[in-house]
Structures are given as C-alpha cells and as structure tokens.
Design an enzyme around this catalytic site. Sequence first.
Site, mmCIF file in Angstrom:
data_model
loop_
_atom_site.group_PDB
_atom_site.id
_atom_site.type_symbol
_atom_site.label_atom_id
_atom_site.label_comp_id
_atom_site.label_asym_id
_atom_site.label_seq_id
_atom_site.Cartn_x
_atom_site.Cartn_y
_atom_site.Cartn_z
ATOM 1 N N ASN A 9 -24.858 -2.488 -22.329
ATOM 2 C CA ASN A 9 -25.815 -1.828 -21.433
ATOM 3 C C ASN A 9 -25.585 -0.331 -21.575
ATOM 4 O O ASN A 9 -24.624 0.206 -21.036
ATOM 5 C CB ASN A 9 -25.581 -2.276 -19.985
ATOM 6 C CG ASN A 9 -26.494 -1.544 -19.015
ATOM 7 O OD1 ASN A 9 -27.435 -0.869 -19.434
ATOM 8 N ND2 ASN A 9 -26.221 -1.671 -17.726
ATOM 9 N N LYS A 11 -27.341 2.008 -20.438
ATOM 10 C CA LYS A 11 -27.836 2.748 -19.259
ATOM 11 C C LYS A 11 -28.650 3.959 -19.734
ATOM 12 O O LYS A 11 -29.335 3.873 -20.750
ATOM 13 C CB LYS A 11 -26.683 3.144 -18.350
ATOM 14 C CG LYS A 11 -25.730 1.974 -18.082
ATOM 15 C CD LYS A 11 -24.780 2.227 -16.966
ATOM 16 C CE LYS A 11 -23.795 1.074 -16.870
ATOM 17 N NZ LYS A 11 -23.045 1.036 -15.652
ATOM 18 N N HIS A 98 -29.888 -5.418 -12.324
ATOM 19 C CA HIS A 98 -28.593 -4.720 -12.400
ATOM 20 C C HIS A 98 -28.306 -4.069 -11.045
ATOM 21 O O HIS A 98 -29.227 -3.612 -10.369
ATOM 22 C CB HIS A 98 -28.645 -3.663 -13.510
ATOM 23 C CG HIS A 98 -27.291 -3.101 -13.820
ATOM 24 N ND1 HIS A 98 -26.707 -2.133 -13.042
ATOM 25 C CD2 HIS A 98 -26.397 -3.402 -14.792
ATOM 26 C CE1 HIS A 98 -25.505 -1.848 -13.540
ATOM 27 N NE2 HIS A 98 -25.298 -2.604 -14.590
ATOM 28 N N GLU A 100 -27.222 -1.290 -10.262
ATOM 29 C CA GLU A 100 -27.705 0.096 -10.122
ATOM 30 C C GLU A 100 -29.197 0.115 -9.774
ATOM 31 O O GLU A 100 -29.661 0.991 -9.045
ATOM 32 C CB GLU A 100 -27.414 0.881 -11.416
ATOM 33 C CG GLU A 100 -25.922 1.168 -11.550
ATOM 34 C CD GLU A 100 -25.422 1.342 -12.969
ATOM 35 O OE1 GLU A 100 -26.228 1.530 -13.895
ATOM 36 O OE2 GLU A 100 -24.191 1.274 -13.152
ATOM 37 N N GLU A 170 -21.634 -9.740 -12.222
ATOM 38 C CA GLU A 170 -21.114 -8.373 -12.242
ATOM 39 C C GLU A 170 -20.723 -7.958 -10.828
ATOM 40 O O GLU A 170 -21.568 -7.462 -10.070
ATOM 41 C CB GLU A 170 -22.184 -7.407 -12.753
ATOM 42 C CG GLU A 170 -22.642 -7.673 -14.163
ATOM 43 C CD GLU A 170 -23.074 -6.389 -14.851
ATOM 44 O OE1 GLU A 170 -22.530 -6.097 -15.917
ATOM 45 O OE2 GLU A 170 -23.917 -5.664 -14.308
ATOM 46 N N GLY A 176 -18.176 0.222 -13.752
ATOM 47 C CA GLY A 176 -17.922 1.639 -13.998
ATOM 48 C C GLY A 176 -16.737 2.195 -13.227
ATOM 49 O O GLY A 176 -16.557 3.408 -13.137
ATOM 50 N N SER A 216 -16.317 -3.230 -16.004
ATOM 51 C CA SER A 216 -15.136 -2.615 -16.633
ATOM 52 C C SER A 216 -14.491 -3.522 -17.677
ATOM 53 O O SER A 216 -13.265 -3.565 -17.803
ATOM 54 C CB SER A 216 -14.125 -2.187 -15.564
ATOM 55 O OG SER A 216 -14.707 -1.223 -14.715
#
Length: 253
Positions: A9, A11, A98, A100, A170, A176, A216
């Site tokens: 990903n 991003k 996702h 985010e 996730e 992250g 991560s």
Amino acid sequence: MRTRIAAGNWKMNTTLQDGIELAKAIQQFINNFPLESHKRVVLGIPFTHIYPIVQEVDYKHISVAAQNCAKWEKGAYTGEVSAEMIRSVGAHYIIIGHSERRQYFHETNEDLKTKVELCLKQSLRPIFCVGEKLDEREQNKQFEVVEKQLQESLFHLDAEHFSHIVIAYEPVWAIGTGKNATPQQAQEMHMFIRQLIAKRYSPTLANNITILYGGSCNAQNAALLFSQPDIDGGLIGGASLKTNEFIEIIKLL
Ligand code: PEP
C-alpha cells in the site's frame, strides 16, 4: 490451495517516475525468481500511476490495485474516481475500507458496503480492511468490532460474490506505528474471521478466503506472522516503498 499475497500500500507516496522504478525492480526480481502459482504480488498505488504501471508488470505474478473508489457509479461528483474507471485502466484489485479512509474521510460500514458492490460489479477484487482501534483492544472489544465491520459491509453478499473478497486484518494501533500485532494476536483474529465466514457461508469457502495481516509488517517480523496457519500474507505500508525490504517480504510468502 489459498492464494498467498504480498500487497503493498503505497498510500500517497511516490512520483510516477519513482513508482515506475519501484514496480520495475519488483518485476525484475520476479523475472529472476518466478513465484509459485498460488503466490501473488499486488501493488496498491495512486490512481495516477495505475495505467502506466500496469504496462510495466506481468499480470501472471503482479496485479495492480487502487486504494479507494467513489461510492457512486458515475455522474456529477467532481474529483471522484469510479470503480469502472479504475477497472478500465487495468487494475484488478482495490483496497477498500483502509483505516485511514475510515478515519480521515469518515467512511462508514454502509459506505463501504456500497463500494464493495460497485467494485465486484466491475470484477475488481476488494482487499477489504478490518481492524480495531487501540482503545477498543484495551477494552477487549476487538472481536465485536471486526465482526460488526464484516457483518455490515460484506456478509450481505452471496457466496459467489464473497469468494472474490480478500480480507486484510489491520489493527489500527499497528498501522504506521512500528508496533505490530504479535503473531499470536494476529492468528487469533484471523482464525476468528475464518470461523465467522464458515458460519455465514461454509467451511469450504472460509478455508479458501485469503486473509492478510497488516500493521508495521516488515522483513524482520513477516516470517513469523506469515507462518501462522490462518495468515496468508500481508498488506504492507511503509516497507512496501523500500524495494529491497519489499522483495525480502515477497520471498517469505
Ligand atoms: C497499511 O497502510 O495498510 C499498513 C499496514 O501500513 P504499515 O505497514 O506502514 O503499518
């Protein structure tokens, strides 16, 4: 045999030129060391990069994914990109839900349900992200959170449509942050998800669905995570932007 996937990903990172270099390097590695037929690399890349990068990679081993799509089919939604447009430039997968997107763009389970349907209509395979936030894990609510996400966005699908879904677990606290879930925590959740699918659909379908871990994940911790019986690979953020590290992860599939 379940498909094992190393999905990157990217991003909102890389210029087109940098992205092409990265994709070419991964393709070069795979040319030298072809993947077994049940293994696949998926590159989740910015919209602007999809068409040019599709030209650079061999679909036999590498698929291109978008990271989002509009929740409408077409029309007066300035700045939005539809599932049909994404399919028309050669993507085969799409990251949906996702954390985010859920956090910064306030995407709800209901929105994601619509997006999943639009993607499946275009033969785009959703990589559907689920996962709990830190406070939810601290209150031991991770299982109910993930079950609700699946119930409200995916479990209305019939078995044929559901069979095209890839799930990515996730945990939001691991994305992250450099703090990955332990292989035991991840395995426990993956097994739980598989059991829910078995109950809703069938044990055979549950056994065939690819479930990725994300959060991560890197070349150091991927071996242990990927060796868990219900973990079929990873959705990789930061480490997928580093050519050598992502290649090391692909080797661990
Ligand atoms: C992600 O963005 O899906 C992700 C897992 O990121 P990272 O690997 O950087 O935690």
